[in-house]
Scaffold this active site. Sequence first.
Site, short mmCIF file in Angstrom:
data_model
loop_
_atom_site.label_atom_id
_atom_site.label_comp_id
_atom_site.label_asym_id
_atom_site.label_seq_id
_atom_site.Cartn_x
_atom_site.Cartn_y
_atom_site.Cartn_z
N HIS A 282 0.41 4.59 4.57
CA HIS A 282 -0.12 5.19 3.35
C HIS A 282 0.42 6.61 3.15
O HIS A 282 0.88 6.97 2.06
CB HIS A 282 -1.65 5.23 3.41
CG HIS A 282 -2.27 3.88 3.30
ND1 HIS A 282 -3.64 3.68 3.33
CD2 HIS A 282 -1.73 2.64 3.16
CE1 HIS A 282 -3.89 2.38 3.22
NE2 HIS A 282 -2.74 1.74 3.11
N SER B 44 0.81 -1.22 0.00
CA SER B 44 0.00 0.00 0.00
C SER B 44 0.84 1.26 0.00
O SER B 44 0.53 2.23 -0.70
CB SER B 44 -0.93 0.00 1.22
OG SER B 44 -1.77 -1.13 1.21
#
Length: 522
Positions: A347, A296
């Site tokens: 993230h 991610s």
Amino acid sequence: MEVLNHKEDYIYWRLAFFFISEQGYRIIQLFENQKELWLEKLENKKAPIVRLLRKDFDWSNAMQRDIEFTAANGEKVRKQLGRRELSIVNIYVSQFPPVDEYEFRLKHPFFFPQSNKTSVSSVLLSDGQFESGLNSLSTRLDMEVSFDIQDEYSEQDVNAQKKVTIDFAKQMAKKEKEIFTNGKPFFTYVFMIFQVAVFLLLELQGGSTNTSTLIKFGAKFNPYIYEGEWWRFITPIFLHIGFLHLAMNTLALYFLGPAVERIFGNIRFLVIYLFAGIAGVIASFIYSPNISAGASGAIFGCFGALLYFAMIYPKLFFRTMGPSVITVLVFNLIFGFTVSIVDNAGHLGGLAGGFLAAGIVHFPKKKRPILQLLFLLISAAIIYGSLFYGFRQSETGGNESSTMMLAQEYIKQENYEQAYDVLTKYAESNKPSAEVYFALSFIEIKLGELKEAKSHLLKVIELDPDLPEAYYNLALIYLEENDILNAKENAEKAVELRPNQQQYTELVQELNRLLPSSDAGE
């Protein structure tokens, strides 16, 4: 001999050149007869669409029909662009104005009647009124539109101006196209294949959701990083926790990766992806004590690289992929902040890492040494500062959650001495919770250190008097010491707190049998 004047044709192409070369518009439609031209510059709020028409109108009702046609065509463009509203500046270049009244048709914008969302503002440039027409156009566009107009132009003049205009437009389109063709996707698919292969290996070796398996194969595990396993900043990029996690990241990489790899080229994409992935793991290392893994951060790095592209080429970005990229990015960030299991620190770290990495490598065949050096220095400072801060936590005892995870991992491996050392070290420099004391007592029971275990269990009960396991284990220690009364008292407390636990009840019954009848009945 009569000389034909091509003045209006020249002005038509000179206007087109003005919009394309000086204002950055691009051609979206040029009709076959080359008398009608549609131009686009979406970032221009006043005139995102300009339509040029070289036509002589005898009557104003013909002009009105053309305005209505322009509005209908503009409505189709609005829907294709997905815009809420669309303004079109409609410019007529005519030898003569209509013979009847026409000014009222140009005074106010015409709105497409079915939706009322597409407006057409028309301007007429005709013989004897070219200067006033350009002034009116300047007012509509809120910019100066001015160039010298001679009395006569030959066909050669028109052709020369047309050629310059079209060549310039082609050159612009070629340059834009080259930006998106710096490399064919290669590493995108390599990473996709590799992470699927690693996932299958995890499943064969104990399962991708098994904590021990994840740690064994290199998941981000803060305690091991504190102990010097620096490679855990890299390996988590290729691990995924469960099939859904793998599927979502692989799908995201499939859509994002090729775009970034085409823009930046293969090697630069490789640098961006890995740098962003590592940056995401470092951010997770600092802000999240939990075990984590996944691509991610690297995928958010692709978003970061596209934001750098937007910074360098804002017009091209927002005219092409910009709106969809921003929408998807915002959705993912909101999703990350609202779902607790998502490692949002990773993230955001990946997003920043991708942006910085793109600034370091810049674009193929386009060097910006000072800017690239600045991005390199900023990146180095951030990475150094982040690692310094992260490892500083280990010197002060680390995070209790990380400490407990490491101890539990050692306990699973039946490595009780190392688990004991980890918890003891933490307890010496911090204020432990009941959970830490209970873990210590469990290890001490396994090591046969019952006196120390009893002391720690008493601390557990002091901190958390409603923990039945502490009373049960304390009862077992008292039983081992042949202190039946204290054992019975603690066993009964465990039953009181958790009456449905069979082993607690069985211990009370066993202790009652061991007590003399008079004591048992009291």
